[in-house]
Design a protein around this motif. Structure first.
Motif, short mmCIF file in Angstrom:
data_model
loop_
_atom_site.label_atom_id
_atom_site.label_comp_id
_atom_site.label_asym_id
_atom_site.label_seq_id
_atom_site.Cartn_x
_atom_site.Cartn_y
_atom_site.Cartn_z
N ASP A 174 15.00 16.56 28.36
CA ASP A 174 16.16 17.03 27.62
C ASP A 174 17.31 16.01 27.61
O ASP A 174 18.44 16.33 27.22
CB ASP A 174 16.66 18.35 28.19
CG ASP A 174 17.09 18.23 29.66
OD1 ASP A 174 16.68 17.25 30.32
OD2 ASP A 174 17.85 19.11 30.13
N LYS A 205 19.85 13.35 26.46
CA LYS A 205 20.44 13.15 25.14
C LYS A 205 21.07 11.76 25.03
O LYS A 205 21.75 11.30 25.94
CB LYS A 205 21.51 14.22 24.88
CG LYS A 205 20.96 15.63 24.83
CD LYS A 205 22.08 16.65 24.60
CE LYS A 205 21.53 18.07 24.54
NZ LYS A 205 22.62 19.07 24.35
N TYR A 224 21.96 7.30 27.93
CA TYR A 224 21.66 8.73 27.92
C TYR A 224 22.49 9.44 28.99
O TYR A 224 22.99 8.82 29.93
CB TYR A 224 20.18 8.97 28.20
CG TYR A 224 19.25 8.54 27.09
CD1 TYR A 224 18.73 9.47 26.20
CD2 TYR A 224 18.88 7.21 26.93
CE1 TYR A 224 17.87 9.08 25.17
CE2 TYR A 224 18.02 6.81 25.92
CZ TYR A 224 17.52 7.76 25.05
OH TYR A 224 16.67 7.38 24.03
#
Length: 204
Positions: free
Chosen positions: A184, A186, A175
């Motif tokens: 948040d 990703k 990530y």
């Protein structure tokens, strides 16, 4: 993965806390069996481990991870010996020797200490001893602040010129942020080697 593993001589394996604590240790037993097989195939394996804090929590019967840094450091000091005992027992089944190596990010940044660590690890590998490497949480708070030892594993892989680094985790992949702390975060589906180096260097 099997192809990369077969081609690699020197391998760094990072084992996260979630793996160590899974299935009452049965998963770790299988992992150590597979590592033993790699060693039997004349490969060199270095283990970067997390889990000292979680082991300390078990000893003290603490269900939730504290937030206070000093408490976390004391739990790490308490749990480190149990963590090493676990590795010693698992690998003694195969008559393999293990050695505890506690370091900090600052140790790797300092040239003299860097060379000392490198020399020690090389000597352990020559003598067929498995280095079990962990962040020294009692004097450093890097892992406590930023999560498991992924960055440390990458530093060790670079230090010993490893052919392959394997991260064993319950996460889906890499990530852009720590998914345990950042909602948040990703998932990175593809990353080039130059981008990976920039990402890891930017994390230190």
């Amino acid at each position: 993965m099997r192809t990369e593993l077969s081609k690699s001589k020197r391998i760094v394996i990072k084992i996260g806390s979630s793996i160590i604590d899974a299935n009452n240790g049965s998963l770790m037993s299988r992992i150590c069996s597979q590592i033993n097989q790699c060693l039997s195939n004349n490969k060199e394996v270095l283990i970067v481990t997390s889990g000292a804090i979680s082991q300390g929590m078990k000893i003290m019967n603490i269900p939730q991870r504290p937030k206070d840094t000093k408490k976390l450091q004391s739990l790490a000091a308490l749990g480190q010996q149990r963590l090493m005992l676990m590795y010693e027992k698992l690998f003694s089944v195969y008559t393999r020797r293990t050695a505890q190596v506690l370091i900090t990010h600052n140790d790797v940044d300092d040239r003299v200490r860097y060379l000392n660590i490198k020399g020690t690890l090389e000597e352990l590998l020559i003598n067929k001893v498995i280095p079990i490497i962990n962040e020294n949480d009692v004097v450093s708070t890097e892992e406590i602040k930023f999560g498991d030892n992924d960055n440390l594993a990458s530093m060790i892989a670079n230090l010993v010129s490893a052919d392959l680094m394997i991260i064993l985790t319950d996460q889906k992949g890499m990530y852009d942020k720590n998914p345990d702390h950042c909602k948040d975060a990703k998932l990175i589906n593809k990353i080039l080697i130059d981008e990976l180096n920039d990402f890891l260097l930017g994390s230190f």
